[in-house]
Design a protein around this motif. Structure first.
Motif, mmCIF file in Angstrom:
data_model
loop_
_atom_site.group_PDB
_atom_site.id
_atom_site.type_symbol
_atom_site.label_atom_id
_atom_site.label_comp_id
_atom_site.label_asym_id
_atom_site.label_seq_id
_atom_site.Cartn_x
_atom_site.Cartn_y
_atom_site.Cartn_z
ATOM 1 N N UNK A 41 52.900 28.027 72.823
ATOM 2 C CA UNK A 41 53.832 27.231 73.702
ATOM 3 C C UNK A 41 53.524 25.834 73.779
ATOM 4 N N UNK A 42 54.437 24.963 73.634
ATOM 5 C CA UNK A 42 54.173 23.653 73.342
ATOM 6 C C UNK A 42 55.272 22.737 74.465
ATOM 7 N N UNK A 43 54.411 21.724 74.990
ATOM 8 C CA UNK A 43 55.154 21.086 75.999
ATOM 9 C C UNK A 43 56.133 19.921 75.513
ATOM 10 N N UNK A 44 57.235 19.671 76.106
ATOM 11 C CA UNK A 44 57.951 18.655 75.521
ATOM 12 C C UNK A 44 57.733 17.358 76.222
ATOM 13 N N UNK A 53 57.992 27.084 71.364
ATOM 14 C CA UNK A 53 56.895 27.609 70.879
ATOM 15 C C UNK A 53 56.685 27.316 69.332
ATOM 16 N N UNK A 54 55.483 26.430 69.268
ATOM 17 C CA UNK A 54 55.394 25.766 67.577
ATOM 18 C C UNK A 54 54.159 26.083 66.985
ATOM 19 N N UNK A 55 53.807 25.981 65.868
ATOM 20 C CA UNK A 55 52.438 26.010 65.398
ATOM 21 C C UNK A 55 51.417 24.748 65.776
ATOM 22 N N UNK A 56 50.228 24.869 65.523
ATOM 23 C CA UNK A 56 49.400 23.967 66.077
ATOM 24 C C UNK A 56 49.851 22.477 65.191
ATOM 25 N N UNK A 57 49.646 21.574 65.848
ATOM 26 C CA UNK A 57 49.891 20.249 65.266
ATOM 27 C C UNK A 57 51.386 19.697 65.222
ATOM 28 N N UNK A 412 61.830 29.609 48.371
ATOM 29 C CA UNK A 412 62.132 29.904 47.319
ATOM 30 C C UNK A 412 61.346 31.262 46.525
ATOM 31 N N UNK A 413 60.378 31.624 47.060
ATOM 32 C CA UNK A 413 59.518 32.718 46.628
ATOM 33 C C UNK A 413 59.725 33.994 47.379
ATOM 34 N N UNK A 414 60.970 33.848 48.133
ATOM 35 C CA UNK A 414 61.344 35.002 48.766
ATOM 36 C C UNK A 414 60.405 35.228 50.228
ATOM 37 N N UNK A 415 59.843 34.443 50.663
ATOM 38 C CA UNK A 415 59.148 34.551 51.728
ATOM 39 C C UNK A 415 59.797 34.115 52.908
ATOM 40 N N UNK A 416 59.946 35.015 53.970
ATOM 41 C CA UNK A 416 60.497 34.568 55.421
ATOM 42 C C UNK A 416 59.375 34.351 56.432
ATOM 43 N N UNK A 417 59.496 33.504 57.132
ATOM 44 C CA UNK A 417 58.349 33.253 58.248
ATOM 45 C C UNK A 417 59.279 32.580 59.531
ATOM 46 N N UNK A 418 58.432 32.612 60.456
ATOM 47 C CA UNK A 418 58.682 32.262 61.936
ATOM 48 C C UNK A 418 58.138 30.623 61.895
ATOM 49 N N UNK A 419 58.906 29.864 62.296
ATOM 50 C CA UNK A 419 58.276 28.511 62.564
ATOM 51 C C UNK A 419 58.527 28.017 63.930
ATOM 52 N N UNK A 420 59.614 28.523 64.677
ATOM 53 C CA UNK A 420 59.759 27.918 66.121
ATOM 54 C C UNK A 420 60.452 28.958 66.813
ATOM 55 N N UNK A 421 60.159 29.279 68.336
ATOM 56 C CA UNK A 421 60.499 30.142 69.019
ATOM 57 C C UNK A 421 61.021 29.485 70.303
ATOM 58 N N UNK A 422 62.293 29.938 70.628
ATOM 59 C CA UNK A 422 63.044 29.270 71.806
ATOM 60 C C UNK A 422 62.348 29.946 73.085
ATOM 61 N N UNK A 423 61.842 29.116 74.183
ATOM 62 C CA UNK A 423 61.320 29.710 75.368
ATOM 63 C C UNK A 423 62.388 30.129 76.136
ATOM 64 N N UNK A 424 62.375 31.396 76.865
ATOM 65 C CA UNK A 424 63.459 31.715 77.697
ATOM 66 C C UNK A 424 63.985 30.539 78.782
ATOM 67 N N UNK A 425 65.556 30.625 78.569
ATOM 68 C CA UNK A 425 65.973 29.657 79.489
ATOM 69 C C UNK A 425 66.528 30.448 80.670
ATOM 70 N N UNK A 458 63.996 16.684 68.737
ATOM 71 C CA UNK A 458 63.256 16.101 67.493
ATOM 72 C C UNK A 458 61.862 16.672 67.433
ATOM 73 N N UNK A 459 61.487 17.367 66.259
ATOM 74 C CA UNK A 459 60.431 18.091 65.847
ATOM 75 C C UNK A 459 59.777 17.367 64.791
ATOM 76 N N UNK A 460 58.389 17.218 64.853
ATOM 77 C CA UNK A 460 57.652 16.557 63.833
ATOM 78 C C UNK A 460 56.240 16.967 63.688
#
Length: 468
Positions: A41-44, A53-57, A412-425, A458-460
């Protein structure tokens, strides 16, 4: 003229950016990886609320939400959708963003410039910083309807797509809006320059159907178009303008619309489940009447199939709900939101198609069509929608699923991963991601959340740590 295409049927020996995905598919689906790490959980930074919800950093800021105002004081409409980023002065970014508003609710912005003063969709153009601070904002195309996605053009323009055939000549759609109140026919694509307002002139020769996305091939000058015909079969199209747009400086009307077919397999049903890596030779069939006019106000479900039925009668292929598309290094990657087989434990979604999503690749230089990924289950990928490509060649997929929605990466290597999840609205279980696009230089990923409380984001952060 229709062109015969090179056929390559062996999965072994497939080359190209997503060869790894095709090979991983033979082993039962793309390989899950940790990506950037666990999502937290990451604050706006705008107001301290948790929306993503985002990875650390990683950090983010939301901006230009529903109910905010543009620089001229007019209100920002809802249903933020497809979007593209263009370079601005002094490290700023111009964003052109769709608003997928349906019904005869009246145009936002200046009604005197609207294509149809009764229609509430269109686009907005914003100038923002790399951290999501708004410097200016304005309506740029108004009076259109159900502007879903589109595509960026290299001559500094956005093509916005209407995902409907509503108009005074067509029966009301499933939402019950009174189409007799509309003043113009809808179902077209419109060019929106980054600087200045759009002319609000439709490109009628590019078809009147449920347009979703547009991907431009600079080598040939062709514009590839997806169709999201929710309850019915959909098609993959290309529009051939009368003059190469890079020479004309814009997209001209008066060209030819065609629909993709599989060589030797008339009306091939590509919506069903099949092995990733499957490859087809293709050809193109002409659409004789790309801009149908209707009499007697036929039912909306009949009118929305008018163009696609012409193509299928000539042998065009069948897909399930084609949505996002992006051009990258001579290949158009496009998403079939409900393509594929129903996995054990999953239930078929509503609408046409029983799967949880496919990613297709069309090589513009060879005419070869390849299935690069099919969701093996909803937990891996659930109803992909908009798509973009990162500076390092990884696809970014927006989900429009039944549960928690993610931004997911397909490498490109055929890997799928989660980067971001939307918090329930709260009060809006249908909230979804849309319009993902990297800004110039890849510092910032901009994305929209389509919701009753929708906004742009905007995500960075440390992109170098993973595949984006």
């Amino acid at each position: 003229m229709d062109r015969r295409r090179f056929l390559a049927t062996a999965v072994a020996g497939i080359a190209g950016p997503f060869a790894g995905v095709a090979c991983a598919g033979r082993e039962g689906g793309a390989k899950p990886v940790s990506g950037y790490g666990p999502l937290r959980a990451t604050r706006d930074l705008r107001d301290g609320k948790v929306r993503l919800h985002l990875p650390d950093g990683f950090s983010y800021r939301s901006f230009n939400a529903v109910g905010d105002t543009f620089s001229d004081g007019s209100p920002v409409p809802g249903r933020h959708d497809g979007m593209a980023a263009f370079p601005g002065p002094r490290d700023t970014v111009f964003l052109v963003r769709n608003h997928e508003v349906n019904g005869p609710v009246g145009a936002f912005g200046d009604k005197d410039r609207a294509y149809d003063p009764m229609a509430g969709g269109g686009t907005a153009t914003l100038q923002v910083t790399r951290h999501g601070e708004v410097l200016s904002s304005r309506p740029s195309l108004t009076g259109t309807m159900l502007n879903c996605s589109g595509g960026p053009m290299p001559w500094n323009a956005w093509v916005s797509c209407e995902e409907t055939v509503n108009g005074p000549d067509v029966g009301d759609d499933s939402t019950g809006g009174d189409n007799s109140k509309l003043t113009r026919r809808h179902g077209y694509i419109f060019e929106v320059p980054v600087s200045g307002p759009a002319t609000a002139r439709p490109i009628r020769s590019a078809g009147r159907f449920a347009h979703e996305s547009a991907a431009f091939d600079p080598a040939s000058g062709a514009l590839y178009l997806t169709e999201d015909c929710y309850h019915f079969p959909s098609g993959f199209y290309r529009y051939l303008p009368p003059r190469h747009p890079l020479k004309a400086g814009r997209l001209l009307d008066g060209g030819r619309l065609q629909m993709l077919a599989v060589e030797g397999m008339p009306r091939a049903d590509l919506s069903a489940g099949r092995r990733p890596g499957t490859t087809y030779a293709t050809t193109w069939v002409d659409i004789d009447d790309p801009d149908p006019r209707f009499t007697g106000r036929p039912p909306n479900g009949e009118a929305v199939q008018a163009v696609g039925r012409q193509g299928r009668a000539a042998g065009a292929a069948i897909f399930a709900r084609l949505e996002g598309a992006v051009h990258h290094q001579g290949t158009v990657y496009f998403v079939s939101t409900q393509g594929g087989a129903t996995a054990p434990g999953d239930t078929p979604p509503g609408g046409f198609g029983d799967g949880r999503g496919q990613v297709w690749a069309y090589e513009t230089w060879s005419g070869r069509l390849r299935l690069v990924y099919e969701s093996p289950r909803s937990a891996a990928l659930d109803l992909p929608d908009n798509v973009t490509v990162s500076p390092r060649g990884t696809l970014v997929l927006c989900e429009d699923g039944d549960g928690a929605n993610h931004l997911r990466g397909l490498t490109r290597r055929g890997e799928i991963f989660d980067f971001c999840r939307l918090a329930a609205v709260q009060g809006d279980p249908g909230a979804e991601f849309a319009g993902t696009t990297f800004g110039p230089g890849g510092h910032t990923l901009y994305v929209n959340v389509q919701s009753t409380r929708g906004a742009s984001f905007a995500i960075w952060g440390p992109w170098q740590r993973g595949a984006f």
